[in-house]
Design an enzyme around this catalytic site. Structure first.
Site, short mmCIF file in Angstrom:
data_model
loop_
_atom_site.label_atom_id
_atom_site.label_comp_id
_atom_site.label_asym_id
_atom_site.label_seq_id
_atom_site.Cartn_x
_atom_site.Cartn_y
_atom_site.Cartn_z
CB THR A 119 -0.88 0.03 1.28
OG1 THR A 119 -1.75 -1.09 1.23
CG2 THR A 119 -1.72 1.29 1.37
CB CYS A 154 -3.62 -16.47 24.02
SG CYS A 154 -4.81 -17.52 24.83
CB THR A 159 1.42 -10.74 15.18
OG1 THR A 159 0.55 -11.46 14.35
CG2 THR A 159 0.64 -10.17 16.35
CG ASP A 163 -1.35 -6.93 -2.14
OD1 ASP A 163 -2.29 -6.13 -2.20
OD2 ASP A 163 -1.14 -7.69 -1.17
CB SER A 164 2.95 -7.95 1.36
OG SER A 164 1.86 -7.95 2.23
CB SER A 165 -1.63 -10.97 -0.57
OG SER A 165 -2.16 -9.98 0.26
CG ASP A 170 -2.33 -7.39 3.80
OD1 ASP A 170 -2.67 -6.65 4.74
OD2 ASP A 170 -2.92 -7.41 2.70
CB THR A 174 -1.05 -20.02 23.03
OG1 THR A 174 -2.37 -19.56 23.41
CG2 THR A 174 -0.10 -18.83 23.06
N1 ASP Z 1 -2.47 -5.52 0.68
C1 ASP Z 1 -1.41 -4.63 1.09
C2 ASP Z 1 -0.11 -5.41 1.13
O1 ASP Z 1 0.14 -6.10 2.07
C3 ASP Z 1 -1.72 -4.02 2.40
C4 ASP Z 1 -0.67 -3.06 2.91
O2 ASP Z 1 0.32 -2.79 2.32
O3 ASP Z 1 -0.88 -2.52 4.02
O4 ASP Z 1 0.66 -5.35 0.19
#
Ligand code: ASP
Length: 340
Positions: free
Chosen positions: A14, A275, A162, A57-59, A90, A273
């Protein structure tokens, strides 16, 4: 005047995205990123740029991208005083955790950062995140020997971090370890929480991870056929199991038989965990005593991201099951609090 040299690496996310004609956010090319952030010229360090050929995109990040980043740092290690990686939020915690294991004997800062709103947006958090990350990486007094994440005015140890919010500018947390730097009017360096660099060892970059791993989150009522398919798949070598509370799972015999069969197949089962805070203590409750006896290992207070990437890393370096189990339970990069 001596100016530290920083390599600013743009992977996508992003932080450098723009809306396309349909309104969806897509990564832009790095030249525009520099155009949107003229302030970096004012920083008292020398900044060089490197961009992924195709920002993502990091996904879309894969283990090969982690290895490419580690190799890029290795190639430039002796030319720069620090590295700042712009990355989507992400999967930022996965990349930071993986890099912490791949970069052994690191003596220089590797700081990953990103943003919730793109640079081009007026209220964007990108500007502060990028500038503060570079300022910390180029600090003239202290050189942080760690892979870290900077986000929302805080610097965290990467493998303790995280993502906790898709909305807030404070998108990350390090639930089981203190922050390394708190940024306000002044930069408050929490030196006592930093890793200590051992300068007699040279950087060693590892270039392999094992992707035959799985993550299994238990929930009440999970069908046993699903447990079987997750824990007994023939290709899988190691599984991180997200359990309840202090590491508890049901102690019905039919469930324990699957765990036992999985262990008999030589798989490594790591108990962490569900949690956000706290740790696994196998044997504290009856519902974890059997796991301990059977040979499930404790992931202590590791995050899911750290446990998974550490397992991927160790399975690629070590063949013996006992050695994998021992290293998984030891603190190798500050990723877990060693029980005493
Ligand atoms: N979908 C974006 C990514 O991880 C979200 C971000 O950058 O905050 O590339």
């Amino acid at each position: 005047m001596f100016r530290k040299k920083i390599l600013l690496i743009y992977t996508g996310g992003t932080v450098g995205m723009r809306q396309d004609k349909d309104g969806a956010l897509k990564p832009i090319d790095f030249a525009n990123l520099k155009h949107d952030l003229p302030e970096i010229e004012k920083l008292s360090c020398e900044i060089h740029f490197h961009s992924f050929d195709v920002p993502i995109d990091s996904s879309n990040m894969r283990p090969q991208n982690w290895i490419d980043l580690a190799i890029l740092i290795e190639k430039n290690y002796y030319h720069f005083d620090g590295f700042v990686i712009l990355h989507g939020s992400d999967t930022l915690a996965y990349t930071a955790s993986a890099l912490s294991f791949l970069l052994e004997h690191l003596h220089k800062p590797v700081i990953l950062t990103g943003a919730q709103l793109s640079l081009g947006i007026l209220r964007s958090d990108a500007r502060e995140n990028i500038i503060a990350a570079i300022e910390i990486a180029s600090n003239p007094l202290y050189s942080l020997p760690e892979v870290c994440i900077y986000f929302g005015s805080k610097l965290y140890r990467g493998n303790r971090t995280t993502k906790i919010s898709s909305e807030s500018f404070n998108a990350f947390d390090s639930p089981n370890y203190p922050t390394l730097v708190n940024v306000g009017v002044h930069m408050d360096f929490q030196l006592r929480h930093w890793l200590k660099a051992n300068i007699s060892n040279e950087l060693k970059v590892h270039k392999r991870v094992c992707t035959d791993v799985a993550l299994f989150k238990y929930f009440p009522g999970v069908p046993l056929y699903w447990v079987e398919s997750a824990l007994l798949h023939p290709n899988i070598k190691g599984i991180v199991i997200e359990t309840f509370g202090a590491g508890n799972l049901p102690n019905h015999q039919d469930f324990l038989n699957i765990i036992d069969k999985s262990l008999q197949q030589g798989k490594i089962l790591v108990n962490i965990t569900q949690c956000l805070r706290g740790k696994v203590i196998q044997g504290r409750y009856d519902t974890s005593k059997q796991l301990l006896k059977m040979g499930v290992i404790s992931g202590h207070d590791m995050t899911t991201e750290a446990a998974l990437t550490k397992l991927m890393f160790i399975l690629a370096q070590v063949d013996s099951i006992d050695a994998v189990k021992l290293i998984m339970q030891s603190d190798i990069r500050g990723e877990l609090t060693q029980p005493y």
